[in-house]
Design a protein around this motif. Structure first.
Motif, PDB file in Angstrom:
ATOM      1  N   SER A 264       0.659  -1.099   0.010  1.00 54.53           N
ATOM      2  CA  SER A 264       0.198  -0.014   0.038  1.00 54.53           C
ATOM      3  C   SER A 264       0.979   1.311   0.056  1.00 54.53           C
ATOM      4  CB  SER A 264      -1.011   0.129   1.300  1.00 54.53           C
ATOM      5  OG  SER A 264      -0.075   0.152   2.475  1.00 54.53           O
ATOM      6  N   GLY A 265       2.272   1.258  -0.013  1.00 55.67           N
ATOM      7  CA  GLY A 265       3.063   2.409   0.059  1.00 55.67           C
ATOM      8  C   GLY A 265       2.919   2.703   1.490  1.00 55.67           C
ATOM      9  N   GLY A 266       2.535   1.810   2.380  1.00 56.96           N
ATOM     10  CA  GLY A 266       2.698   2.255   3.793  1.00 56.96           C
ATOM     11  C   GLY A 266       1.650   3.278   4.127  1.00 56.96           C
ATOM     12  N   ARG A 267       0.624   3.580   3.441  1.00 58.37           N
ATOM     13  CA  ARG A 267      -0.486   4.290   3.605  1.00 58.37           C
ATOM     14  C   ARG A 267      -1.898   3.472   3.817  1.00 58.37           C
ATOM     15  NH1 ARG A 267       0.668   7.741  -1.737  1.00 58.37           N
ATOM     16  NH2 ARG A 267      -0.381   6.004  -2.167  1.00 58.37           N
ATOM     17  N   HIS A 268      -2.604   4.261   4.515  1.00 57.92           N
ATOM     18  CA  HIS A 268      -4.172   3.555   4.769  1.00 57.92           C
ATOM     19  C   HIS A 268      -5.144   4.285   4.017  1.00 57.92           C
ATOM     20  CE1 HIS A 268      -7.224   1.188   6.588  1.00 57.92           C
ATOM     21  NE2 HIS A 268      -8.078   2.645   6.876  1.00 57.92           N
ATOM     22  N   ASP A 269      -4.811   5.636   3.606  1.00 58.03           N
ATOM     23  CA  ASP A 269      -5.768   6.013   2.651  1.00 58.03           C
ATOM     24  C   ASP A 269      -5.031   7.231   1.631  1.00 58.03           C
ATOM     25  OD1 ASP A 269      -5.329   9.093   3.866  1.00 58.03           O
ATOM     26  OD2 ASP A 269      -6.464   7.855   5.600  1.00 58.03           O
ATOM     27  N   TYR A 270      -5.585   7.720   0.725  1.00 61.50           N
ATOM     28  CA  TYR A 270      -4.953   8.507  -0.318  1.00 61.50           C
ATOM     29  C   TYR A 270      -6.132   9.806  -0.512  1.00 61.50           C
ATOM     30  CZ  TYR A 270      -2.982  10.544  -4.700  1.00 61.50           C
ATOM     31  OH  TYR A 270      -2.709  11.330  -5.532  1.00 61.50           O
ATOM     32  N   ARG A 271      -5.704  10.856  -0.102  1.00 57.67           N
ATOM     33  CA  ARG A 271      -6.755  12.094  -0.164  1.00 57.67           C
ATOM     34  C   ARG A 271      -7.954  11.886   0.411  1.00 57.67           C
ATOM     35  NH1 ARG A 271      -5.513  13.984  -6.552  1.00 57.67           N
ATOM     36  NH2 ARG A 271      -3.490  14.367  -6.237  1.00 57.67           N
ATOM     37  N   GLY A 272      -7.839  11.238   1.655  1.00 57.17           N
ATOM     38  CA  GLY A 272      -9.135  11.201   2.224  1.00 57.17           C
ATOM     39  C   GLY A 272      -9.922  10.059   2.197  1.00 57.17           C
ATOM     40  N   ASN A 273      -9.765   9.002   1.169  1.00 54.83           N
ATOM     41  CA  ASN A 273     -10.198   7.828   0.730  1.00 54.83           C
ATOM     42  C   ASN A 273      -9.253   6.509   1.049  1.00 54.83           C
ATOM     43  OD1 ASN A 273     -12.615   9.322  -0.260  1.00 54.83           O
ATOM     44  ND2 ASN A 273     -11.100   9.415  -2.231  1.00 54.83           N
TER      45      ASN A 273
ATOM     46  N   GLU B  42     -10.471  -5.803  -4.029  1.00 54.26           N
ATOM     47  CA  GLU B  42     -11.064  -5.451  -2.884  1.00 54.26           C
ATOM     48  C   GLU B  42     -10.003  -5.589  -1.549  1.00 54.26           C
ATOM     49  OE1 GLU B  42     -15.418  -5.901  -2.294  1.00 54.26           O
ATOM     50  OE2 GLU B  42     -15.153  -6.988  -4.056  1.00 54.26           O
ATOM     51  N   ASP B  43      -8.721  -5.261  -1.731  1.00 53.37           N
ATOM     52  CA  ASP B  43      -7.655  -5.206  -0.587  1.00 53.37           C
ATOM     53  C   ASP B  43      -8.030  -3.950   0.131  1.00 53.37           C
ATOM     54  OD1 ASP B  43      -7.053  -7.907  -1.404  1.00 53.37           O
ATOM     55  OD2 ASP B  43      -5.559  -7.126  -2.845  1.00 53.37           O
ATOM     56  N   ILE B  44      -8.233  -3.878   1.294  1.00 52.29           N
ATOM     57  CA  ILE B  44      -8.461  -2.670   2.084  1.00 52.29           C
ATOM     58  C   ILE B  44      -7.414  -2.203   2.947  1.00 52.29           C
ATOM     59  CG2 ILE B  44     -10.000  -1.603   3.534  1.00 52.29           C
ATOM     60  CD1 ILE B  44     -12.145  -3.783   2.868  1.00 52.29           C
ATOM     61  N   GLY B  45      -7.116  -0.968   2.639  1.00 56.87           N
ATOM     62  CA  GLY B  45      -6.096  -0.204   3.731  1.00 56.87           C
ATOM     63  C   GLY B  45      -4.516  -0.317   3.702  1.00 56.87           C
ATOM     64  N   ILE B  46      -3.822  -0.110   4.913  1.00 54.07           N
ATOM     65  CA  ILE B  46      -2.527  -0.160   4.790  1.00 54.07           C
ATOM     66  C   ILE B  46      -1.918  -1.594   4.635  1.00 54.07           C
ATOM     67  CG2 ILE B  46      -2.620  -0.206   7.423  1.00 54.07           C
ATOM     68  CD1 ILE B  46       0.057   1.450   7.286  1.00 54.07           C
ATOM     69  N   ALA B  47      -2.702  -2.584   5.236  1.00 52.24           N
ATOM     70  CA  ALA B  47      -2.204  -4.079   5.249  1.00 52.24           C
ATOM     71  C   ALA B  47      -2.907  -4.609   3.984  1.00 52.24           C
ATOM     72  CB  ALA B  47      -2.796  -4.594   6.611  1.00 52.24           C
TER      73      ALA B  47
ATOM     74  N   SER C  13     -16.520 -10.254  13.186  1.00 53.72           N
ATOM     75  CA  SER C  13     -16.713 -11.098  14.180  1.00 53.72           C
ATOM     76  C   SER C  13     -15.889 -11.040  15.472  1.00 53.72           C
ATOM     77  CB  SER C  13     -16.683 -12.573  13.960  1.00 53.72           C
ATOM     78  OG  SER C  13     -15.465 -13.150  13.799  1.00 53.72           O
ATOM     79  N   LEU C  14     -14.721 -10.354  15.080  1.00 52.98           N
ATOM     80  CA  LEU C  14     -13.713 -10.000  16.171  1.00 52.98           C
ATOM     81  C   LEU C  14     -13.755  -8.611  16.745  1.00 52.98           C
ATOM     82  CD1 LEU C  14     -10.620 -11.704  14.569  1.00 52.98           C
ATOM     83  CD2 LEU C  14     -11.505 -12.714  16.545  1.00 52.98           C
ATOM     84  N   GLY C  15     -14.803  -7.972  16.037  1.00 45.64           N
ATOM     85  CA  GLY C  15     -15.155  -6.619  16.414  1.00 45.64           C
ATOM     86  C   GLY C  15     -14.406  -5.421  15.626  1.00 45.64           C
ATOM     87  N   LEU C  16     -13.776  -5.865  14.573  1.00 44.19           N
ATOM     88  CA  LEU C  16     -12.875  -4.952  13.768  1.00 44.19           C
ATOM     89  C   LEU C  16     -13.559  -4.369  12.569  1.00 44.19           C
ATOM     90  CD1 LEU C  16      -9.703  -6.921  14.230  1.00 44.19           C
ATOM     91  CD2 LEU C  16     -10.307  -4.909  15.508  1.00 44.19           C
ATOM     92  N   ASN C  17     -13.197  -3.227  12.134  1.00 43.69           N
ATOM     93  CA  ASN C  17     -13.604  -2.545  10.877  1.00 43.69           C
ATOM     94  C   ASN C  17     -12.391  -2.450  10.172  1.00 43.69           C
ATOM     95  OD1 ASN C  17     -14.445  -0.842   8.862  1.00 43.69           O
ATOM     96  ND2 ASN C  17     -15.343   0.613  10.100  1.00 43.69           N
ATOM     97  N   LEU C  18     -12.333  -3.129   8.829  1.00 42.98           N
ATOM     98  CA  LEU C  18     -10.980  -3.042   8.370  1.00 42.98           C
ATOM     99  C   LEU C  18     -10.792  -1.696   7.586  1.00 42.98           C
ATOM    100  CD1 LEU C  18     -11.220  -6.553   6.454  1.00 42.98           C
ATOM    101  CD2 LEU C  18      -9.932  -5.786   8.404  1.00 42.98           C
ATOM    102  N   TYR C  19     -11.800  -0.757   7.567  1.00 38.49           N
ATOM    103  CA  TYR C  19     -11.706   0.529   7.121  1.00 38.49           C
ATOM    104  C   TYR C  19     -11.145   1.649   7.739  1.00 38.49           C
ATOM    105  CZ  TYR C  19     -14.478  -1.050   3.244  1.00 38.49           C
ATOM    106  OH  TYR C  19     -15.097  -1.968   2.093  1.00 38.49           O
TER     107      TYR C  19
END
Length: 146
Positions: A60-69, A76-81, A94-100
């Protein structure tokens, strides 16, 4: 030789005694209960070994978002990881986590890495860091680059 044999016969049984939960010190009992109630460890980027940091930089270039998105790939791979939503979203939820959420994304990545090593990440193969067990990464790879 007889002294050694007597020592083994009398001392060895004491080392094989299993400790029950009630026999543990209160501090240890609380740690175990906390771990069972909160199995997800909240982590930051720097909590990961260097090999995983390199994988995230590749993914991801070590970033979770780009220009606020939030960064979402075509697969459909999400975020920094770059956690794959179709495969992992149900478990993460189910673990109580939001991937966004960046913190939850990293926490789920840590949880996944603890179980599967670097196998879930495409960049692990590209970078030559494909391992199924995270303990190998911690003991070998990080020691080699330090």
């Amino acid at each position: 030789m007889q002294k050694l044999l007597i020592l083994v016969v009398f001392v060895f049984p004491f080392f094989t005694h299993a400790v029950t939960f009630a026999e543990l010190p209160l501090k240890k009992q609380l740690e175990i209960v906390d771990h069972l109630e909160n199995p997800i460890k909240k982590v930051t980027f720097s909590d990961f070994p260097l090999a995983m940091q390199k994988i995230f930089l590749c993914e991801s270039g070590g970033r979770h978002d780009y220009r606020g998105n939030v960064i979402i790939s075509k697969t459909e791979d999400i975020g920094i990881a770059q956690i794959n939503k179709p495969i992992h979203n149900k478990t993460a939820t189910s673990l109580g986590l939001n991937l966004y959420n960046v913190s939850d994304n990293l926490s789920y990545a840590y949880w996944l890495w603890q179980r599967e090593g670097t196998a879930p990440w495409t960049c692990s193969k590209i970078l030559g860091l494909f391992y199924r067990k995270p303990s190998y990464l911690l003991k070998i790879y990080d020691l080699q680059i330090l």
